[in-house]
Design a protein around this motif. Structure first.
Motif, PDB file in Angstrom:
ATOM      1  N   UNK A 124       0.840  -1.198   0.000  1.00 37.95           N
ATOM      2  CA  UNK A 124       0.000   0.000   0.000  1.00 37.95           C
ATOM      3  C   UNK A 124       0.873   1.245   0.000  1.00 37.95           C
ATOM      4  N   UNK A 125       0.631   2.126  -0.975  1.00 39.45           N
ATOM      5  CA  UNK A 125       1.287   3.423  -1.041  1.00 39.45           C
ATOM      6  C   UNK A 125       0.285   4.486  -0.602  1.00 39.45           C
ATOM      7  N   UNK A 126       0.699   5.349   0.299  1.00 39.44           N
ATOM      8  CA  UNK A 126      -0.138   6.456   0.748  1.00 39.44           C
ATOM      9  C   UNK A 126       0.592   7.768   0.448  1.00 39.44           C
ATOM     10  N   UNK A 127      -0.034   8.629  -0.348  1.00 41.14           N
ATOM     11  CA  UNK A 127       0.483   9.966  -0.633  1.00 41.14           C
ATOM     12  C   UNK A 127      -0.423  10.965   0.076  1.00 41.14           C
ATOM     13  N   UNK A 128       0.166  11.901   0.821  1.00 33.95           N
ATOM     14  CA  UNK A 128      -0.649  12.842   1.592  1.00 33.95           C
ATOM     15  C   UNK A 128       0.181  14.083   1.896  1.00 33.95           C
ATOM     16  N   UNK A 129      -0.473  15.099   2.475  1.00 31.52           N
ATOM     17  CA  UNK A 129       0.188  16.369   2.790  1.00 31.52           C
ATOM     18  C   UNK A 129       0.588  16.487   4.252  1.00 31.52           C
ATOM     19  N   UNK A 130      -0.123  15.803   5.125  1.00 27.32           N
ATOM     20  CA  UNK A 130       0.138  15.946   6.557  1.00 27.32           C
ATOM     21  C   UNK A 130       0.002  14.584   7.212  1.00 27.32           C
ATOM     22  N   UNK A 131       0.905  14.280   8.147  1.00 29.33           N
ATOM     23  CA  UNK A 131       0.891  12.975   8.804  1.00 29.33           C
ATOM     24  C   UNK A 131      -0.441  12.686   9.487  1.00 29.33           C
ATOM     25  N   UNK A 132      -1.105  13.712   9.995  1.00 28.61           N
ATOM     26  CA  UNK A 132      -2.364  13.494  10.705  1.00 28.61           C
ATOM     27  C   UNK A 132      -3.444  12.891   9.803  1.00 28.61           C
TER      28      UNK A 132
ATOM     29  N   UNK B 186       7.288  -2.984   7.104  1.00 25.59           N
ATOM     30  CA  UNK B 186       7.128  -4.308   6.516  1.00 25.59           C
ATOM     31  C   UNK B 186       6.472  -5.251   7.522  1.00 25.59           C
ATOM     32  N   UNK B 187       5.783  -6.245   6.985  1.00 24.28           N
ATOM     33  CA  UNK B 187       5.308  -7.371   7.768  1.00 24.28           C
ATOM     34  C   UNK B 187       5.848  -8.633   7.111  1.00 24.28           C
ATOM     35  N   UNK B 188       6.055  -9.674   7.924  1.00 22.34           N
ATOM     36  CA  UNK B 188       6.751 -10.858   7.446  1.00 22.34           C
ATOM     37  C   UNK B 188       5.939 -12.120   7.731  1.00 22.34           C
ATOM     38  N   UNK B 189       6.180 -13.150   6.905  1.00 22.90           N
ATOM     39  CA  UNK B 189       5.502 -14.423   7.140  1.00 22.90           C
ATOM     40  C   UNK B 189       6.309 -15.263   8.127  1.00 22.90           C
ATOM     41  N   UNK B 190       5.851 -16.468   8.376  1.00 21.77           N
ATOM     42  CA  UNK B 190       6.488 -17.304   9.404  1.00 21.77           C
ATOM     43  C   UNK B 190       7.913 -17.699   9.035  1.00 21.77           C
ATOM     44  N   UNK B 191       8.247 -17.645   7.743  1.00 18.17           N
ATOM     45  CA  UNK B 191       9.597 -17.986   7.302  1.00 18.17           C
ATOM     46  C   UNK B 191      10.508 -16.761   7.207  1.00 18.17           C
TER      47      UNK B 191
ATOM     48  N   UNK C  15      10.030 -14.127   5.190  1.00 18.55           N
ATOM     49  CA  UNK C  15       9.904 -13.422   3.915  1.00 18.55           C
ATOM     50  C   UNK C  15       8.914 -12.269   4.048  1.00 18.55           C
ATOM     51  N   UNK C  16       9.046 -11.271   3.201  1.00 21.52           N
ATOM     52  CA  UNK C  16       8.126 -10.128   3.221  1.00 21.52           C
ATOM     53  C   UNK C  16       6.734 -10.585   2.789  1.00 21.52           C
ATOM     54  N   UNK C  17       5.736 -10.267   3.583  1.00 23.95           N
ATOM     55  CA  UNK C  17       4.345 -10.590   3.221  1.00 23.95           C
ATOM     56  C   UNK C  17       3.523  -9.340   2.948  1.00 23.95           C
ATOM     57  N   UNK C  18       3.990  -8.179   3.426  1.00 25.04           N
ATOM     58  CA  UNK C  18       3.268  -6.926   3.192  1.00 25.04           C
ATOM     59  C   UNK C  18       4.205  -5.758   3.441  1.00 25.04           C
ATOM     60  N   UNK C  19       3.893  -4.638   2.797  1.00 21.16           N
ATOM     61  CA  UNK C  19       4.659  -3.415   3.027  1.00 21.16           C
ATOM     62  C   UNK C  19       3.731  -2.215   2.901  1.00 21.16           C
ATOM     63  N   UNK C  20       4.025  -1.191   3.702  1.00 19.87           N
ATOM     64  CA  UNK C  20       3.261   0.050   3.687  1.00 19.87           C
ATOM     65  C   UNK C  20       4.246   1.195   3.449  1.00 19.87           C
ATOM     66  N   UNK C  21       3.939   2.030   2.470  1.00 15.94           N
ATOM     67  CA  UNK C  21       4.815   3.148   2.111  1.00 15.94           C
ATOM     68  C   UNK C  21       4.044   4.439   2.342  1.00 15.94           C
TER      69      UNK C  21
ATOM     70  N   UNK D 250      11.369  -1.150  -1.391  1.00 12.36           N
ATOM     71  CA  UNK D 250      10.492  -2.161  -0.794  1.00 12.36           C
ATOM     72  C   UNK D 250      10.678  -3.533  -1.437  1.00 12.36           C
ATOM     73  N   UNK D 251      11.487  -3.641  -2.469  1.00 17.09           N
ATOM     74  CA  UNK D 251      11.681  -4.948  -3.120  1.00 17.09           C
ATOM     75  C   UNK D 251      12.513  -5.888  -2.269  1.00 17.09           C
TER      76      UNK D 251
END
Length: 212
Positions: free
Chosen positions: A68-76, A109-114, A116-122, A146-147
């Motif tokens: 998931x990529x999030x583009x925004x102007x303010x952290x809030x 990042x989030x990882x699986x039981x082994x 490996x990368x299972x999810x990423x948030x940008x 993120x690769x």
């Protein structure tokens, strides 16, 4: 690129070595941009995924979208995204910390039981610096980061991107491209905490290895 150069890219500031790559097809979604920028981000992702010999998918069976990529102007603004706090633990303290640091980007990042990368948030706060960056450059830079699970200090002194001779186009540095390809070779592990892993990457680069 020497063995030591490679090792530094995956050696964290606490001295530990940690390499990880995606263990499942990447199913992306992009929030906060117009269609033209959306196509640029997806184009950069498709190019780097193809380079790695990895796969993309329309959906992830567990998460729906796992990048998931999030583009925004303010952290809030992140605090107003429905259910984001369920995906990102301790979202409010994280936002407060990033605001206090004046950060304009953050990747998790989030990882699986082994391992490996299972999810990423940008997360990209479009301040003046990021807003003045060409969309192609910003997209390629974020996709590269993120690769693989690079060190937290990996690109502090050297960008993963370069200017192509005679064209002025921004491209992935050949040595970084080769390293991504080597890291995704089927014979390589999806995760490693053994510093000797860098020697295996170095050997594949020396041999001009590409995904099989």
């Amino acid at each position: 690129m020497t063995h030591d150069d490679i090792a530094r890219l995956f050696t964290r500031s606490d001295g530990s070595y940690l390499f990880a790559r995606w263990g499942r097809p990447i199913a992306p979604i992009v929030f906060g941009v117009e269609d033209a920028t959306l196509e640029v981000v997806k184009g950069a992702l498709e190019a780097v995924v193809t380079l790695a010999g990895h796969q993309m998918a329309e959906t992830d069976p567990e998460l729906g979208s796992n990048l998931m990529f999030f583009f925004f102007r303010d952290w809030d603004e992140l605090l107003e995204v429905p259910d984001l706090d369920r995906l990102v633990p301790d979202l409010a303290p994280l936002v407060a910390r990033l605001k206090g640091a004046g950060a304009n980007q953050y990747r998790m990042f989030r990882f699986d039981k082994d391992g490996a990368i299972r999810a990423s948030f940008v997360f990209l706060r479009m301040d003046e610096a990021l807003s003045n960056m060409p969309a192609e450059t910003l997209a390629l830079s974020q996709v590269v980061q993120i690769m693989l699970l690079w060190s937290d200090t990996a690109f502090q002194s050297l960008s993963p991107l370069a200017i192509a001779p005679d064209t002025d186009r921004v491209i992935l540095r050949p040595e970084i491209a080769g390293l991504i390809a080597a890291g995704y070779a089927p014979v390589m592990p999806a995760m490693s905490q053994d510093p000797s892993h860098a020697l295996r990457l170095f050997a594949r680069l020396q041999a001009g290895a590409r995904p099989e």
